[in-house]
Scaffold this motif. Structure first.
Motif, mmCIF file in Angstrom:
data_model
loop_
_atom_site.group_PDB
_atom_site.id
_atom_site.type_symbol
_atom_site.label_atom_id
_atom_site.label_comp_id
_atom_site.label_asym_id
_atom_site.label_seq_id
_atom_site.Cartn_x
_atom_site.Cartn_y
_atom_site.Cartn_z
ATOM 1 N N SER A 27 -11.910 -24.137 -16.280
ATOM 2 C CA SER A 27 -11.480 -22.699 -16.424
ATOM 3 C C SER A 27 -10.300 -22.635 -15.396
ATOM 4 O O SER A 27 -9.207 -22.097 -15.609
ATOM 5 C CB SER A 27 -12.552 -21.840 -15.825
ATOM 6 N N ASN A 28 -10.266 -23.585 -14.138
ATOM 7 C CA ASN A 28 -9.008 -23.465 -13.375
ATOM 8 C C ASN A 28 -7.742 -24.223 -14.055
ATOM 9 O O ASN A 28 -6.793 -23.970 -13.741
ATOM 10 C CB ASN A 28 -9.408 -24.053 -11.972
ATOM 11 N N GLU A 29 -8.151 -25.317 -14.609
ATOM 12 C CA GLU A 29 -7.094 -26.092 -15.407
ATOM 13 C C GLU A 29 -6.544 -25.022 -16.495
ATOM 14 O O GLU A 29 -5.100 -25.260 -16.509
ATOM 15 C CB GLU A 29 -7.684 -27.243 -16.102
ATOM 16 N N CYS A 30 -7.011 -24.380 -17.355
ATOM 17 C CA CYS A 30 -6.555 -23.457 -18.118
ATOM 18 C C CYS A 30 -5.605 -22.439 -17.445
ATOM 19 O O CYS A 30 -4.487 -22.173 -17.953
ATOM 20 C CB CYS A 30 -7.571 -22.748 -18.995
ATOM 21 N N VAL A 31 -6.212 -21.808 -16.356
ATOM 22 C CA VAL A 31 -5.622 -20.891 -15.757
ATOM 23 C C VAL A 31 -4.168 -21.419 -15.099
ATOM 24 O O VAL A 31 -3.137 -20.734 -15.262
ATOM 25 C CB VAL A 31 -6.171 -20.156 -14.790
ATOM 26 N N GLN A 32 -4.368 -22.398 -14.437
ATOM 27 C CA GLN A 32 -3.048 -23.156 -13.821
ATOM 28 C C GLN A 32 -2.152 -23.651 -15.103
ATOM 29 O O GLN A 32 -0.688 -23.340 -14.760
ATOM 30 C CB GLN A 32 -3.533 -24.168 -12.986
ATOM 31 N N LEU A 33 -2.449 -24.090 -16.128
ATOM 32 C CA LEU A 33 -1.627 -24.267 -17.080
ATOM 33 C C LEU A 33 -1.077 -23.262 -17.787
ATOM 34 O O LEU A 33 0.346 -23.139 -18.149
ATOM 35 C CB LEU A 33 -2.402 -25.154 -18.229
ATOM 36 N N ASN A 34 -1.637 -22.272 -17.805
ATOM 37 C CA ASN A 34 -1.026 -20.867 -18.461
ATOM 38 C C ASN A 34 0.083 -20.323 -17.190
ATOM 39 O O ASN A 34 1.060 -19.931 -17.378
ATOM 40 C CB ASN A 34 -2.045 -19.950 -18.365
ATOM 41 N N GLN A 35 -0.295 -20.469 -15.901
ATOM 42 C CA GLN A 35 0.753 -20.304 -14.986
ATOM 43 C C GLN A 35 2.217 -21.099 -14.973
ATOM 44 O O GLN A 35 3.194 -20.458 -15.050
ATOM 45 C CB GLN A 35 0.361 -20.523 -13.589
ATOM 46 N N MET A 36 1.662 -22.575 -15.493
ATOM 47 C CA MET A 36 2.960 -23.394 -15.610
ATOM 48 C C MET A 36 3.822 -22.710 -16.673
ATOM 49 O O MET A 36 5.162 -23.067 -16.764
ATOM 50 C CB MET A 36 2.359 -24.758 -15.634
ATOM 51 N N ASP A 78 8.672 -15.380 -11.244
ATOM 52 C CA ASP A 78 9.597 -16.120 -10.433
ATOM 53 C C ASP A 78 9.062 -16.268 -9.072
ATOM 54 O O ASP A 78 9.505 -17.168 -8.250
ATOM 55 C CB ASP A 78 10.908 -14.985 -10.276
ATOM 56 N N THR A 79 7.694 -15.789 -8.736
ATOM 57 C CA THR A 79 7.000 -16.026 -7.564
ATOM 58 C C THR A 79 6.200 -17.350 -7.577
ATOM 59 O O THR A 79 5.540 -17.796 -6.812
ATOM 60 C CB THR A 79 6.149 -14.955 -7.198
ATOM 61 N N ILE A 80 6.024 -17.840 -9.001
ATOM 62 C CA ILE A 80 5.320 -19.203 -9.221
ATOM 63 C C ILE A 80 5.736 -20.164 -8.658
ATOM 64 O O ILE A 80 7.211 -20.633 -8.849
ATOM 65 C CB ILE A 80 4.857 -19.096 -10.653
ATOM 66 N N SER A 81 5.042 -21.112 -7.862
ATOM 67 C CA SER A 81 5.388 -22.488 -7.348
ATOM 68 C C SER A 81 4.952 -23.413 -8.368
ATOM 69 O O SER A 81 3.915 -23.591 -8.529
ATOM 70 C CB SER A 81 4.957 -22.375 -5.743
ATOM 71 N N PRO A 82 6.111 -24.084 -8.905
ATOM 72 C CA PRO A 82 5.785 -25.319 -9.931
ATOM 73 C C PRO A 82 4.997 -26.283 -9.336
ATOM 74 O O PRO A 82 4.018 -27.099 -10.090
ATOM 75 C CB PRO A 82 6.949 -25.599 -10.599
ATOM 76 N N LYS A 83 5.218 -26.683 -7.997
ATOM 77 C CA LYS A 83 5.030 -27.776 -7.245
ATOM 78 C C LYS A 83 3.195 -27.499 -7.080
ATOM 79 O O LYS A 83 2.469 -28.261 -7.286
ATOM 80 C CB LYS A 83 5.477 -28.186 -6.045
#
Length: 141
Positions: free
Chosen positions: A105-114, A68-73
């Protein structure tokens, strides 16, 4: 077009041959790399090293923060940023493999966050979430 790729391949083979020759001389290959255009005396090296901070921060958020703390934008912006810089790292000459690996690596991490945010968001009950209640009431009008 093909000729350019052949010339590039020949330069790679020549560089590999020079590096192999340097290994025979002991520390010469290390100094060759240190003084090269991609060595630690350049931003070609230190820029990507600094960018690993994004990856480490994203991994930390994955392990310690609730969805719930993740900012999708912001997560979407970081995905676009990494996608653009993956392309940049691939097309510049010489190719910056450290920067490319960092942004993959960052793309993978951010897609996981999304994915974590979307799973959380769509699992919410509209009757318990005031934001979803406001959005649902606006659809009826």
């Amino acid at each position: 077009m093909l000729g350019r790729h052949i010339v590039r391949a020949m330069k790679t083979v020549r560089t590999a041959g020079l590096a192999a020759a340097g290994k025979k001389e002991g520390g010469a290959s290390l100094m060759t790399w240190v003084n090269s255009e991609t060595g630690p005396k350049t931003t070609h090296f230190w820029g990507p090293i600094a960018n690993w901070g994004f990856v480490i921060a994203g991994l930390n958020d994955t392990l310690t923060k609730e969805p719930d703390t993740i900012s999708p934008k912001m997560t979407g912006v970081l995905c676009m940023y990494s996608a653009l810089f993956m392309r940049f790292a691939w097309v510049i000459s010489p190719r910056n493999y450290i920067l490319f690996a960092c942004h993959v690596s960052n793309e993978c991490v951010q897609l996981n966050q999304m994915r974590r945010w979307a799973t959380w968001r769509y699992a919410q009950d509209p009757e318990q979430d005031p934001v979803l209640q406001i959005q649902e009431s606006g659809k009826d009008k």
